[in-house]
Design a protein around this motif. Structure first.
Motif, mmCIF file in Angstrom:
data_model
loop_
_atom_site.group_PDB
_atom_site.id
_atom_site.type_symbol
_atom_site.label_atom_id
_atom_site.label_comp_id
_atom_site.label_asym_id
_atom_site.label_seq_id
_atom_site.Cartn_x
_atom_site.Cartn_y
_atom_site.Cartn_z
ATOM 1 N N VAL B 99 33.713 59.932 -8.316
ATOM 2 C CA VAL B 99 33.411 60.220 -9.716
ATOM 3 C C VAL B 99 33.982 59.090 -10.572
ATOM 4 O O VAL B 99 35.179 58.792 -10.493
ATOM 5 N N ALA B 100 33.129 58.471 -11.337
ATOM 6 C CA ALA B 100 33.557 57.327 -12.153
ATOM 7 C C ALA B 100 34.622 57.763 -13.155
ATOM 8 O O ALA B 100 34.562 58.876 -13.686
ATOM 9 N N PRO B 101 35.593 56.900 -13.408
ATOM 10 C CA PRO B 101 36.605 57.238 -14.416
ATOM 11 C C PRO B 101 35.940 57.590 -15.740
ATOM 12 O O PRO B 101 35.142 56.810 -16.268
ATOM 13 N N ASP B 102 36.214 58.779 -16.248
ATOM 14 C CA ASP B 102 35.646 59.252 -17.509
ATOM 15 C C ASP B 102 36.185 60.654 -17.763
ATOM 16 O O ASP B 102 36.938 61.193 -16.955
ATOM 17 N N GLY B 140 42.607 50.049 -16.947
ATOM 18 C CA GLY B 140 41.598 48.997 -17.064
ATOM 19 C C GLY B 140 40.213 49.527 -17.351
ATOM 20 O O GLY B 140 39.324 48.776 -17.719
ATOM 21 N N GLU B 141 40.024 50.822 -17.170
ATOM 22 C CA GLU B 141 38.722 51.436 -17.472
ATOM 23 C C GLU B 141 38.763 52.023 -18.877
ATOM 24 O O GLU B 141 39.820 52.347 -19.404
ATOM 25 N N SER B 143 38.053 54.962 -19.794
ATOM 26 C CA SER B 143 38.598 56.320 -19.855
ATOM 27 C C SER B 143 40.112 56.328 -19.977
ATOM 28 O O SER B 143 40.708 57.354 -20.307
ATOM 29 N N ASP B 144 40.735 55.186 -19.715
ATOM 30 C CA ASP B 144 42.177 55.092 -19.932
ATOM 31 C C ASP B 144 42.507 55.314 -21.417
ATOM 32 O O ASP B 144 43.607 55.750 -21.756
ATOM 33 N N LEU B 145 41.558 55.027 -22.278
ATOM 34 C CA LEU B 145 41.738 55.286 -23.712
ATOM 35 C C LEU B 145 41.814 56.784 -24.006
ATOM 36 O O LEU B 145 42.315 57.187 -25.048
ATOM 37 N N TYR B 146 41.255 57.595 -23.120
ATOM 38 C CA TYR B 146 41.199 59.046 -23.377
ATOM 39 C C TYR B 146 42.453 59.758 -22.893
ATOM 40 O O TYR B 146 42.649 60.938 -23.170
ATOM 41 N N ALA B 147 43.268 59.046 -22.125
ATOM 42 C CA ALA B 147 44.498 59.643 -21.592
ATOM 43 C C ALA B 147 45.640 59.462 -22.593
ATOM 44 O O ALA B 147 45.606 58.580 -23.443
ATOM 45 N N ILE B 148 46.644 60.309 -22.456
ATOM 46 C CA ILE B 148 47.837 60.198 -23.291
ATOM 47 C C ILE B 148 48.811 59.263 -22.600
ATOM 48 O O ILE B 148 49.134 59.448 -21.427
ATOM 49 N N HIS B 149 49.246 58.259 -23.322
ATOM 50 C CA HIS B 149 50.218 57.319 -22.763
ATOM 51 C C HIS B 149 51.510 57.379 -23.563
ATOM 52 O O HIS B 149 51.553 57.944 -24.652
#
Lengths: 406, 406
Positions: B99-102, B140-141, B143-149
């Motif tokens: 499943v593609a990162p998303d 690097g993908e 969907s990394d923007l959608y995660a909480i860091h």
């Protein structure tokens, strides 16, 4: 016009619960339904199921003995209603009694497996379980405080502060009352703490705290106040799914909840709030309360900072649990009698204690009250029916808040 | 120590998902699980079920013809995976592909009835349907923007303003970037509008907008900005369950969504935000964007207020739907060519258009772009795979935001 309707249909298909985005749609099943006679009907569609049950805290409780490490204890659990299958595989259960106005959680059990109500959009998370919510409001009843009315609404914010004690940023929920943003006045602050399974969201979702505040303030029964909901586990940044841990299901993370870390770090929260908001930054402008673990936290934060809070509320407080045994910060739990003497010598406006008659913590709360009685220390006490449940904690909050900052 | 463990057990029983509060507990089933090879395993416990399926926007899409009022149209729907029953009535399906990162939504269908994943606490509401959420992040993908860091987090607030147009208070979601509260600077403002099924929560829950903002700002790829999420139906106070309508399930309330009421009232929102927050209260400091109905709103708000926004983004915009036919405020939709000429004569910094190749609105968007091309009006255009889905709207937001206020 025909073109218009086609376009709107396309939009609905495209944007709604079906088609391009689209997942399986729901049927026309209505659940739950509050009937005219006050009974409530629950429905669940499961054409192939053998057995469908519903349970929730609207059901009469049953006592059950549980065993842990060889010790027996009695707990109360809600009864179970059995649904009967009807047309189209829609199972149905109507309570044989009018459900008293209140807010409840419920789930179905389908052939032994827990399910929320797919036709009820109102879902709360309780630790690692999702539960459906049933609100039975009624004018003149307490549960009317839990409903949203057309009154001025406060602002509810998710705010991050830097915790020097934790070494990272942590999340708070902050309620500022209607009028705060356009006022120049300074406001008192109430700090509200959750139980061992909760987080900074729990009092807002399960506790309906911001509705209670909006409504009490609108009625003139409570002073406008800032309310701060903390996360009581200093090892956590934030509630599950709201932190950088990523995709994990929540569990009760006990390591840093009742060993002094949170209590010892609490003044940094007060300092942050006093720096960020227009507060009455003195004892007379501060109150604190909490449920279960949060009641335990409330007691020790209060005793270790006798000049910080003028009002303290212990709701079903988890005192006498022996948690201090593994204290990382033993100083928090030491010299309790001496700290009580100092605290009461400073004449706090209110120590408030509330607990349910069948709460498994009532004995330790009674022992604590006997200690206060023996020393002649003043406090207010409320005993309610029932046990260690949100129903009681909403009652205690709605009783406590009107007593503050008068 | 024994006493301690007993007490902690009592607390867990009392406060957790069982015992006094207590509802049916969940088993140890893990779902969803992202496997090392990128495939994802879904599990659902249903000992008596005959058929269990899973669907979600991670599945390859299938085309389906639907009919409405005698007109046929082709829509794309996600494929379905069939779970196989294993031990203990636990059904299981593993995707035959990585499943593609998303970020994805999914639901189960148990003997024809839709269910969310009871073992996944992450649930979003899409109009009247609950869906479970699967986030596959990867460094690097996108969907990394959608995660909480662990980056500085903005404040997310639910704020009420008085709408003179509606005659009652209405709810907004407001994001203030990290540092706003301790700064004295004025900030630019981006207004973000939802689709016909959404509300002021949709971009935050399904759109991951505040995570996207936190992360883009932390990377230095976007300017710190205030972001305002409005409720696009002027007939509504707030999102379902957040208004005084009480206990109703949400539906798509079309009456006052695409007939000019929202667009004509929009300046009062801007006025409120400029009065409440430290804003750059001029065209150069304002942007607006929206998805589907919100893209339609964006276009007409922009054209009717040519001095208000320097940046406008139309994401899968629902233009050309004929909605103007029943306008309560016909002036909003009149003289489009003239309004376009005026708007472009004032040299806005950016008109941005994004749409999916298979979106059912692509034809009307193409027609709109042809009109712009013919007149030589400048705009930026992005065409992505897929249709009218949140996956695309998150992409568009994360492409649009870095272009603002430079």
């Amino acid at each position: 016009m025909k073109k218009f309707f086609i376009a709107m249909a396309a939009l609905c298909i495209g944007l709604g619960a079906s088609a391009q985005q689209a997942l399986f749609g729901d049927g026309p099943v209505q659940s739950p339904v509050i009937n005219a006679d006050g009974t409530v009907t629950f429905r669940f569609q499961a054409p192939k199921a053998i057995k469908v049950e519903v349970t929730g805290d609207f059901m009469p409780v049953q006592k059950r003995e549980v065993e842990f490490n060889g010790n027996k204890m009695t707990v109360e659990i809600p009864g179970v209603g059995e649904l009967k299958e009807g047309k189209g595989g829609v199972w149905e259960y109507t309570t044989p009694f009018a459900v008293a106005p209140d807010m409840y959680n419920y789930t179905f059990r389908v052939d032994g497996v827990s399910q929320i109500d797919p036709h009820n959009m109102w879902v709360n998370r309780d630790v690692a379980s999702l539960t459906s919510v049933l609100l039975v409001p009624a004018a003149g009843e307490r549960s009317d405080l839990y409903a949203i009315h057309k009154v001025p609404h406060g602002t509810v914010s998710k705010v991050w502060y830097h915790s020097a004690a934790a070494g990272f940023d942590r999340r708070l929920t902050v309620y500022t009352p209607a009028g705060y943003e356009t006022s120049k006045a300074k406001y008192p602050v109430l700090y509200v703490l959750h139980g061992v399974g909760g987080d900074e969201d729990a009092w807002v979702t399960q506790g309906r705290a911001t509705q209670i505040l909006d409504n009490l303030i609108a009625r003139g029964e409570a002073k406008p106040m800032i309310v701060v909901f903390t996360n009581g586990n200093i090892a956590c940044e934030a509630a599950p799914l709201e932190n950088a841990d990523g995709y994990v299901n929540p569990t009760m993370r006990l390591p840093k909840t009742m060993e002094g870390s949170f209590e010892s770090a609490f003044p940094e929260v007060v300092k942050f709030i006093d720096s960020r908001y227009r507060t009455l930054a003195r004892k007379q402008g501060r109150a604190i309360c909490g449920l279960s673990m949060g009641g335990f936290h409330t007691l020790y934060i209060t005793l270790n900072n006798p000049d910080m809070f003028n009002y303290s509320g212990m709701f079903s407080a988890a005192i006498g649990t022996g948690s201090e045994a593994k204290a990382a910060h033993p100083e928090i739990y030491q010299d309790v009698d001496k700290k009580l003497a100092t605290y009461f010598s400073k004449k706090p406006a209110l120590l408030w204690i509330g607990i349910g008659k069948t709460d498994f913590l009532i004995q330790s709360n009674n022992e604590f009250r006997e200690k206060l009685n023996a020393a002649g220390y003043p406090y207010k006490y409320m005993e309610t029916d029932g046990g260690h449940i949100w129903k009681n904690w909403r009652i205690y909050l709605s009783e406590f808040v009107p007593l503050l900052f008068k």
